[in-house]
Design a protein around this motif. Structure first.
Motif, mmCIF file in Angstrom:
data_model
loop_
_atom_site.group_PDB
_atom_site.id
_atom_site.type_symbol
_atom_site.label_atom_id
_atom_site.label_comp_id
_atom_site.label_asym_id
_atom_site.label_seq_id
_atom_site.Cartn_x
_atom_site.Cartn_y
_atom_site.Cartn_z
ATOM 1 N N ARG A 81 -10.531 3.061 -3.791
ATOM 2 C CA ARG A 81 -10.228 4.493 -3.663
ATOM 3 C C ARG A 81 -10.068 4.888 -2.197
ATOM 4 N NH1 ARG A 81 -13.970 4.920 -7.910
ATOM 5 N NH2 ARG A 81 -15.662 5.438 -6.466
ATOM 6 N N SER A 133 2.395 1.693 -3.411
ATOM 7 C CA SER A 133 1.396 2.217 -4.334
ATOM 8 C C SER A 133 1.236 3.723 -4.153
ATOM 9 C CB SER A 133 0.058 1.503 -4.109
ATOM 10 O OG SER A 133 -0.923 1.964 -5.002
ATOM 11 N N ALA A 134 1.194 4.166 -2.896
ATOM 12 C CA ALA A 134 1.068 5.597 -2.621
ATOM 13 C C ALA A 134 2.294 6.369 -3.103
ATOM 14 C CB ALA A 134 0.860 5.825 -1.122
ATOM 15 N N ALA A 180 2.105 6.727 -6.851
ATOM 16 C CA ALA A 180 1.125 7.747 -7.223
ATOM 17 C C ALA A 180 1.648 9.151 -6.945
ATOM 18 C CB ALA A 180 -0.180 7.506 -6.469
ATOM 19 N N ALA A 216 -6.736 3.540 -1.039
ATOM 20 C CA ALA A 216 -5.659 4.366 -1.586
ATOM 21 C C ALA A 216 -5.511 5.653 -0.774
ATOM 22 C CB ALA A 216 -5.927 4.680 -3.057
ATOM 23 N N GLY A 246 0.812 -1.209 0.000
ATOM 24 C CA GLY A 246 0.000 0.000 0.000
ATOM 25 C C GLY A 246 0.844 1.257 0.000
ATOM 26 N N ASP A 282 -2.228 7.050 1.121
ATOM 27 C CA ASP A 282 -1.698 8.380 0.806
ATOM 28 C C ASP A 282 -1.439 9.164 2.087
ATOM 29 O OD1 ASP A 282 -1.776 8.018 -1.944
ATOM 30 O OD2 ASP A 282 -3.765 8.923 -2.170
ATOM 31 N N SER A 295 -1.716 -2.377 -8.316
ATOM 32 C CA SER A 295 -1.641 -1.259 -7.389
ATOM 33 C C SER A 295 -3.044 -0.884 -6.930
ATOM 34 C CB SER A 295 -0.990 -0.060 -8.085
ATOM 35 O OG SER A 295 -1.264 1.145 -7.396
ATOM 36 N N VAL A 296 -3.210 -0.645 -5.636
ATOM 37 C CA VAL A 296 -4.530 -0.280 -5.122
ATOM 38 C C VAL A 296 -4.978 1.064 -5.686
ATOM 39 C CG1 VAL A 296 -3.631 0.859 -3.033
ATOM 40 C CG2 VAL A 296 -5.931 -0.147 -3.015
ATOM 41 N N HIS A 297 -4.036 1.923 -6.050
ATOM 42 C CA HIS A 297 -4.390 3.236 -6.593
ATOM 43 C C HIS A 297 -4.969 3.149 -7.999
ATOM 44 C CE1 HIS A 297 -2.146 4.720 -3.164
ATOM 45 N NE2 HIS A 297 -2.527 5.941 -3.454
#
Length: 278
Positions: A251, A24-25, A28, A254, A21, A258, A241-243
């Motif tokens: 969402r 992924s953040a 992004a 994500a 996670g 973030d 990726s969760v994003h």
């Protein structure tokens, strides 16, 4: 370069899920990131969509740490292509999310009797690394050699716990272990905080344990807590990726990561590194 170990001395709390996670953040956010998969199960490598390549895995690099070139043996995450499709980079330069591939071979160092020289193997590899703002190390769920090797190489340790009796007790043990390790081996090591993972808001037990964790750990319990996601296994099973996964649940997840990443690292300083790298 911030080096953060994601650790838990109790298995099954979603440590690798939190690593993914955060990766992924970071992707992004445009932070050049390396994930070091130090767990011999190599689940982070699988979840990051890494295809088999000729590069050396992290276990074999550790064996030749003095002459090993970590930068030449990283593999891009499969998430990068999806990120470019969703948000084409304005500069024309693709985002960076690389992986130091995990393997069972690294298990040769997962024993309790490593000396100081062996504990510095990962730090030696990372010392020659350039171009990243963030390194995330996914540790095994134990206090054997690999976790201690990761802590030696890190600035901070991020702990992952579920709001359950055994996990909370395990987190307290880990906090004591970090303090003892810091005194003996890594004086600059600090605790980044504790992530409460797989939280069920409707659970009385989870509500009680979260209150207990706030009382025990104070400001070290980070915000936000990570709510249990019904489709998390599906996302990880797809190596996605969760994003960039569709749906409101993804969402929301994500957004949690973030905010957690923002609270974990100095985003302004990392982004300035990104600018210099460009």
């Amino acid at each position: 370069m911030q080096v953060v170990s994601i650790s838990s001395l109790k298995g099954g709390v979603g440590k690798t899920s939190v690593t993914l996670g955060l990766a992924s953040a970071a992707l992004a956010a445009g932070i050049p990131t390396l994930v070091v998969d130090l767990d011999p199960h190599a689940d982070a490598t699988t979840g990051l969509g890494v295809r088999s390549a000729d590069q050396l895995d992290i276990g074999r690099l550790l064996k030749i740490a003095r002459r090993g070139d970590l930068g030449a043996n990283v593999v891009p995450s499969g998430w990068v292509a999806s990120a470019i499709r969703h948000n084409p980079p304005l500069s024309g330069k693709p985002p960076v999310l690389d992986v130091a591939v995990g393997s069972a071979y690294s298990g040769i160092y997962d024993r309790p009797d490593l000396g100081r020289r062996d504990l510095r193997r990962l730090a030696t590899l990372l010392s020659r690394l350039e171009g990243y703002g963030l390194v995330l190390i996914d540790c095994p769920p134990s206090l054997n050699g690999l976790t201690r090797m990761a802590w030696t190489a890190s600035n901070r340790v991020l702990l992952v716990a579920e709001p359950g009796l055994f996990s909370v007790a395990g987190t307290e043990r880990t906090m004591r272990a970090i303090e003892l390790f810091r005194r003996e081996f890594a004086p600059n090591l600090s605790t980044a905080g504790i992530v409460a993972n797989r939280v069920r808001p409707g659970s009385n037990e989870h509500t009680f344990r979260l209150a207990e964790m706030r009382q025990m750990f104070g400001d070290l319990l980070l915000s936000p807590t990570i709510t249990e996601q019904a489709n998390w296994q599906q996302i990880q099973g797809a190596a996605h990726s969760v994003h960039h996964w569709p749906g409101e649940s993804a969402r929301n997840a994500a957004g949690y990561f973030d905010e957690l990443l923002k609270n974990l690292v100095d985003s302004g300083r990392l982004r300035s590194r990104v600018a210099r790298r460009a």
